[in-house]
Design an enzyme around this catalytic site. Structure first.
Site, PDB file in Angstrom:
ATOM      1  N   ASP A  48      63.669  22.941   9.636  1.00  0.00           N
ATOM      2  CA  ASP A  48      64.387  23.084  11.032  1.00  0.00           C
ATOM      3  C   ASP A  48      65.676  23.083  11.139  1.00  0.00           C
ATOM      4  OD1 ASP A  48      62.171  23.864  13.027  1.00  0.00           O
ATOM      5  OD2 ASP A  48      61.217  22.115  12.690  1.00  0.00           O
ATOM      6  N   THR A 129      54.898  24.139  12.197  1.00  0.00           N
ATOM      7  CA  THR A 129      54.777  23.080  11.410  1.00  0.00           C
ATOM      8  C   THR A 129      53.692  22.844  10.364  1.00  0.00           C
ATOM      9  OG1 THR A 129      56.156  21.947  13.098  1.00  0.00           O
ATOM     10  CG2 THR A 129      55.398  20.670  11.339  1.00  0.00           C
TER      11      THR A 129
END
Length: 332
Positions: A48, A129
């Site tokens: 990320d 995710t």
């Protein structure tokens, strides 16, 4: 680099998403192992931050005057507890920016911590995710917004293959759209590959509608979706998939409905703009329709969230009104 649309922002979006998605894939291949525990989110954290840092750096080089709204902030990385993670992030960023320092990486990340301006870019560096950690579907999603409307959107989907179908370990797919210019897909890994124009399914029979449903159950109201399926008489098997990769598949005709219902325990929740911006324009430019659960267009003029919209409904267009009617039937 070839481009399906003659536009500097489209070319930038393609290149930025390609670079970030391939960097994220490197993190996944090196840090996500069979021995990783289910509650260990460190690999996706590194991915990320690294992706946001590099896209922010590229925006600073190409469009320094424009705003940037990203999902992440470096606050935790600047603490003693975050130092090891920051070192890992910097290690991966140096794959594409060899002289990057930890302080520069934090500064690039924090350019995305501000509020939306009249025209700005928004990024979800790793959308999906759980898909990322499973080695399944995830996406890097970048969009350009002006006057509250998405103008350009790009999705980097490393685990989607040619024809926008799941292809783990393949070359991946990049999808790009510009307002009133269409939606196109090409290879994520090969900058010289041809572009294919995408079009949504022409299915008009609600019973045959394929619903793109999140594998991650916490992301939507699964009970409500079950009620809706029954109310509409949908017989087709759902397509399980996390992230904005669902938008890419919908744009390519691989499904007819993508729905985000509000959880009964979080009826006040409003979507983050980076979770919907890039994918929504891709579906619209492929001929589909995107609205909230009340049928209103998504309004990106209220900062970091879709403050005036309840949930999200994306369809091939032909089935949109039928689904909206079904939502009213179940009280959603």
């Amino acid at each position: 680099m070839n481009s399906p649309i003659d536009c500097s922002k489209v070319r930038f979006a393609i290149q930025a998403v390609r670079e970030a998605a391939q960097l994220v894939r490197q993190v996944q291949r090196e840090l996500v192992t069979a021995a990783i525990s289910k509650d260990d989110k460190s690999p996706v954290t590194v991915a990320d931050f690294a992706a946001q840092a590099i896209v922010s750096k590229r925006l600073l080089e190409a469009f320094p005057e424009m705003g940037f709204v990203g999902e992440e902030s470096s606050e935790v990385l600047r603490t003693p507890a975050g130092q090891e993670t920051l070192e890992q992030i910097t290690h991966f960023v140096r794959r594409v920016e060899p002289t990057a320092t930890p302080e520069e990486v934090c500064a690039w990340i924090d350019r995305g911590a501000g509020e939306a301006t009249e025209e700005f870019w928004t990024l979800d560096p790793v959308d999906g995710t759980k898909g990322f950690l499973r080695g399944d579907q995830y996406a890097v999603a970048l969009a350009f917004i002006r006057d509250g409307q998405v103008r350009v959107g790009a999705l980097g989907c490393p685990e989607l293959g040619e024809g926008i179908t799941p292809n783990k370990g393949g070359l991946g797919t990049v999808v790009v759209s510009r307002r009133e210019s269409g939606c196109f897909a090409s290879s994520l890994a090969d900058e010289n590959s041809d572009w294919k124009k995408l079009a949504v399914s022409d299915e008009s029979d609600i019973s045959a509608a394929r619903m793109l449903r999140s594998v991650e159950k916490a992301h939507t109201d699964t009970g409500g979706i079950g009620e809706l399926v029954t109310a509409l008489g949908i017989l087709a098997d759902p397509v399980g998939m996390d992230s904005q990769a669902k938008y890419a598949v919908l744009a390519a005709g691989g499904g007819e409905i993508n729905l985000r219902l509000l959880s009964p325990s979080r009826l006040e929740y409003r979507e983050k703009i980076w979770d919907q911006a890039a994918g929504s324009i891709c579906v619209q430019e492929a001929g589909g329709r995107v609205s909230d659960l009340d049928g209103k267009p998504l309004d990106f003029s209220h900062g970091r969230i879709l403050a005036t919209n309840r949930g999200v409904l994306a369809t091939n267009g032909h089935l949109h009104e039928a689904v909206l009617a079904g939502l009213k039937t179940i009280g959603a």
